[in-house]
Design a protein around this motif. Structure first.
Motif, PDB file in Angstrom:
ATOM      1  N   GLU A  29       0.808  -1.227   0.000  1.00 42.21           N
ATOM      2  CA  GLU A  29       0.000   0.000   0.000  1.00 42.21           C
ATOM      3  C   GLU A  29       0.841   1.277   0.000  1.00 42.21           C
ATOM      4  OE1 GLU A  29      -4.017   1.794   2.025  1.00 42.21           O
ATOM      5  OE2 GLU A  29      -2.818   0.404   3.210  1.00 42.21           O
ATOM      6  N   ARG A  30       1.924   1.302   0.775  1.00 44.63           N
ATOM      7  CA  ARG A  30       2.739   2.526   0.803  1.00 44.63           C
ATOM      8  C   ARG A  30       3.428   2.780  -0.529  1.00 44.63           C
ATOM      9  NH1 ARG A  30       5.969   2.102   6.394  1.00 44.63           N
ATOM     10  NH2 ARG A  30       5.885  -0.100   5.931  1.00 44.63           N
ATOM     11  N   THR A  31       3.898   1.735  -1.196  1.00 45.05           N
ATOM     12  CA  THR A  31       4.513   1.910  -2.511  1.00 45.05           C
ATOM     13  C   THR A  31       3.465   2.347  -3.528  1.00 45.05           C
ATOM     14  OG1 THR A  31       6.151   0.227  -1.973  1.00 45.05           O
ATOM     15  CG2 THR A  31       5.904   0.804  -4.300  1.00 45.05           C
ATOM     16  N   ALA A  32       2.270   1.765  -3.456  1.00 41.12           N
ATOM     17  CA  ALA A  32       1.195   2.168  -4.356  1.00 41.12           C
ATOM     18  C   ALA A  32       0.834   3.637  -4.153  1.00 41.12           C
ATOM     19  CB  ALA A  32      -0.030   1.293  -4.138  1.00 41.12           C
ATOM     20  N   ARG A  64       1.579   1.898  13.588  1.00 44.89           N
ATOM     21  CA  ARG A  64       2.898   1.548  14.096  1.00 44.89           C
ATOM     22  C   ARG A  64       3.244   0.084  13.896  1.00 44.89           C
ATOM     23  NH1 ARG A  64       3.066   4.121  19.748  1.00 44.89           N
ATOM     24  NH2 ARG A  64       5.136   3.232  19.724  1.00 44.89           N
ATOM     25  N   GLN A  65       2.262  -0.767  13.620  1.00 45.89           N
ATOM     26  CA  GLN A  65       2.540  -2.175  13.339  1.00 45.89           C
ATOM     27  C   GLN A  65       3.109  -2.370  11.939  1.00 45.89           C
ATOM     28  OE1 GLN A  65      -1.132  -4.233  14.066  1.00 45.89           O
ATOM     29  NE2 GLN A  65      -0.675  -4.544  16.235  1.00 45.89           N
ATOM     30  N   GLN A  66       3.019  -1.379  11.096  1.00 47.48           N
ATOM     31  CA  GLN A  66       3.476  -1.521   9.714  1.00 47.48           C
ATOM     32  C   GLN A  66       4.986  -1.465   9.574  1.00 47.48           C
ATOM     33  OE1 GLN A  66       1.379   0.715   6.788  1.00 47.48           O
ATOM     34  NE2 GLN A  66      -0.514   0.628   7.954  1.00 47.48           N
ATOM     35  N   GLY A  67       5.678  -1.071  10.588  1.00 48.95           N
ATOM     36  CA  GLY A  67       7.139  -0.994  10.513  1.00 48.95           C
ATOM     37  C   GLY A  67       7.594   0.328   9.923  1.00 48.95           C
ATOM     38  N   ASN A  68       8.657   0.858  10.445  1.00 50.98           N
ATOM     39  CA  ASN A  68       9.257   2.117  10.025  1.00 50.98           C
ATOM     40  C   ASN A  68       8.355   3.327  10.277  1.00 50.98           C
ATOM     41  OD1 ASN A  68      10.700  -0.022   8.653  1.00 50.98           O
ATOM     42  ND2 ASN A  68      11.846   1.603   7.688  1.00 50.98           N
ATOM     43  N   ARG A 103       5.954   9.914  11.166  1.00 51.29           N
ATOM     44  CA  ARG A 103       7.011   9.906  10.158  1.00 51.29           C
ATOM     45  C   ARG A 103       7.238   8.483   9.696  1.00 51.29           C
ATOM     46  NH1 ARG A 103      10.116  11.126   6.363  1.00 51.29           N
ATOM     47  NH2 ARG A 103      12.242  11.755   6.696  1.00 51.29           N
ATOM     48  N   ASP A 104       7.161   8.261   8.404  1.00 49.43           N
ATOM     49  CA  ASP A 104       7.453   6.954   7.803  1.00 49.43           C
ATOM     50  C   ASP A 104       8.890   7.010   7.300  1.00 49.43           C
ATOM     51  OD1 ASP A 104       7.707   4.673   6.287  1.00 49.43           O
ATOM     52  OD2 ASP A 104       5.755   4.872   5.313  1.00 49.43           O
ATOM     53  N   THR A 105       9.775   6.298   7.976  1.00 49.04           N
ATOM     54  CA  THR A 105      11.200   6.341   7.626  1.00 49.04           C
ATOM     55  C   THR A 105      11.595   5.209   6.685  1.00 49.04           C
ATOM     56  OG1 THR A 105      11.765   5.089   9.614  1.00 49.04           O
ATOM     57  CG2 THR A 105      11.858   7.510   9.762  1.00 49.04           C
TER      58      THR A 105
END
Length: 136
Positions: A29-32, A64-68, A103-105
């Motif tokens: 989803e984040r890449t999309a 926060r479970q999604q990582g980064n 913040r998504d790192t």
């Protein structure tokens, strides 16, 4: 001369294939979001595992479970007043309008904002700039 035509055709086919895959292929989803709509906002539905109407604690946990994605780095509108039943809770109680920024790192490099009203998510906003943005 013929070998150059084969190489050029291969490069063009690869570029078209990668572009088509990025546009229509199965992405997380984040890449999309980064590829298709890097900036946006919703007031209905869900995005990034959070649904509009979720409580802030459930939305925080899902993000926060999604990582980064770490703890929110900006919060406003928090109160340690007693709840309507006169009981003090161990955690602050959210009252009124507020927003929590995350913040998504990851390599997608973005910020997710939860707009909240009385502890409930009323909108989700995001801005993803991708891997070529340099933080200063």
């Amino acid at each position: 001369m013929r070998i150059w035509l084969i190489i050029l055709a291969s490069v063009v086919a690869l570029a078209v294939g990668l572009t088509g895959w990025a546009k229509f292929g199965p992405l997380d989803e984040r890449t999309a979001i980064l590829v298709r709509q890097p900036h946006g906002s919703i007031e209905q539905g869900g995005k990034l595992g959070v649904d509009v109407g979720d409580t802030w604690s459930a939305a925080d946990r899902a993000l926060r479970q999604q990582g980064n994605i770490g703890k929110p780095f900006h919060k406003v509108g928090w109160s340690n007043e007693p709840n309507p039943f006169g009981q003090y809770l161990d955690e602050p109680v959210l009252v009124g309008e507020a927003q929590a920024l995350y913040r998504d790192t990851s390599w997608q490099n973005g910020v997710v904002t939860l707009r909240l009203r009385d502890g409930v998510v009323v909108a989700i906003q995001w801005s993803y700039v991708g891997p070529f943005f340099i933080d200063t």
